[in-house]
Design a protein around this motif. Structure first.
Motif, PDB file in Angstrom:
ATOM      1  N   LEU A   4       0.825  -1.206   0.000  1.00 28.85           N
ATOM      2  CA  LEU A   4       0.000   0.000   0.000  1.00 28.85           C
ATOM      3  C   LEU A   4       0.862   1.261   0.000  1.00 28.85           C
ATOM      4  N   ILE A   5       1.955   1.239   0.738  1.00 27.99           N
ATOM      5  CA  ILE A   5       2.854   2.389   0.775  1.00 27.99           C
ATOM      6  C   ILE A   5       3.541   2.565  -0.578  1.00 27.99           C
ATOM      7  N   SER A   6       3.975   1.477  -1.185  1.00 26.00           N
ATOM      8  CA  SER A   6       4.638   1.592  -2.488  1.00 26.00           C
ATOM      9  C   SER A   6       3.661   2.031  -3.574  1.00 26.00           C
ATOM     10  N   LEU A   7       2.408   1.593  -3.502  1.00 27.05           N
ATOM     11  CA  LEU A   7       1.408   2.039  -4.472  1.00 27.05           C
ATOM     12  C   LEU A   7       1.106   3.525  -4.310  1.00 27.05           C
ATOM     13  N   SER A   8       1.017   3.999  -3.082  1.00 30.99           N
ATOM     14  CA  SER A   8       0.768   5.426  -2.879  1.00 30.99           C
ATOM     15  C   SER A   8       1.969   6.259  -3.320  1.00 30.99           C
ATOM     16  N   GLY A  11       1.767   6.464  -7.118  1.00 26.18           N
ATOM     17  CA  GLY A  11       0.773   7.442  -7.534  1.00 26.18           C
ATOM     18  C   GLY A  11       1.250   8.867  -7.361  1.00 26.18           C
ATOM     19  N   ALA A  12       1.956   9.124  -6.270  1.00 28.62           N
ATOM     20  CA  ALA A  12       2.464  10.472  -6.026  1.00 28.62           C
ATOM     21  C   ALA A  12       3.541  10.850  -7.042  1.00 28.62           C
ATOM     22  N   THR A 109       0.883   1.838 -11.512  1.00 26.65           N
ATOM     23  CA  THR A 109       0.366   1.837 -10.141  1.00 26.65           C
ATOM     24  C   THR A 109      -1.045   1.270 -10.092  1.00 26.65           C
ATOM     25  N   PHE A 113      -2.190  -2.090  -8.193  1.00 26.87           N
ATOM     26  CA  PHE A 113      -3.293  -2.138  -7.233  1.00 26.87           C
ATOM     27  C   PHE A 113      -4.178  -3.345  -7.495  1.00 26.87           C
TER      28      PHE A 113
END
Length: 128
Positions: A4-8, A11-12, A109, A113
């Protein structure tokens, strides 16, 4: 949690490339922000097809194939729009390159997900 941290983070970073393609002083055109609509639209056909199709049979079905076809069309359109803008001289080619880089990161990303949270376990995207 790490996924979840790597996906966010992905996205950033992708949105950062998109904003750099719009807001850098030498580019200063906000036409590339129209690709945000494609970011929002891209997962919708697949999410609808996952709700309608039961995965009990291993063969392919038409609903899922149509959803993948529509998603592919949306993704290709997201890559084509900045190129059309650059060819029409609405944006510079440097901005086009930044937007295409952002598209690659954002769609990777989104794919990540669905690969991480797409299974039918207790913690999946279907609860959201």
């Amino acid at each position: 949690l790490a996924a979840l941290i790597s996906l966010s983070f992905g996205g950033a970073v992708g949105l950062m490339f998109l904003m750099l393609g719009c807001a850098l002083p030498q580019y200063n055109q906000y036409w590339p922000l129209f690709v945000l609509f494609f970011y929002i639209l891209s997962p919708i056909p697949y999410c609808i097809a996952r709700r309608l199709v039961d995965d009990t049979d291993a063969t392919s079905n038409a609903c899922k194939e149509l959803a993948i076809f529509l998603t592919t069309g949306i993704v290709v359109s997201a890559f084509g729009l900045p190129i059309v803008f650059a060819r029409a001289q609405l944006i510079y080619w440097g901005a086009c390159a930044l937007v295409l880089t952002g598209n690659t990161v954002i769609f990777a990303t989104i794919l990540g997900f669905f690969l991480v949270f797409g299974s039918n376990d207790d913690f999946s995207w279907q609860q959201w």
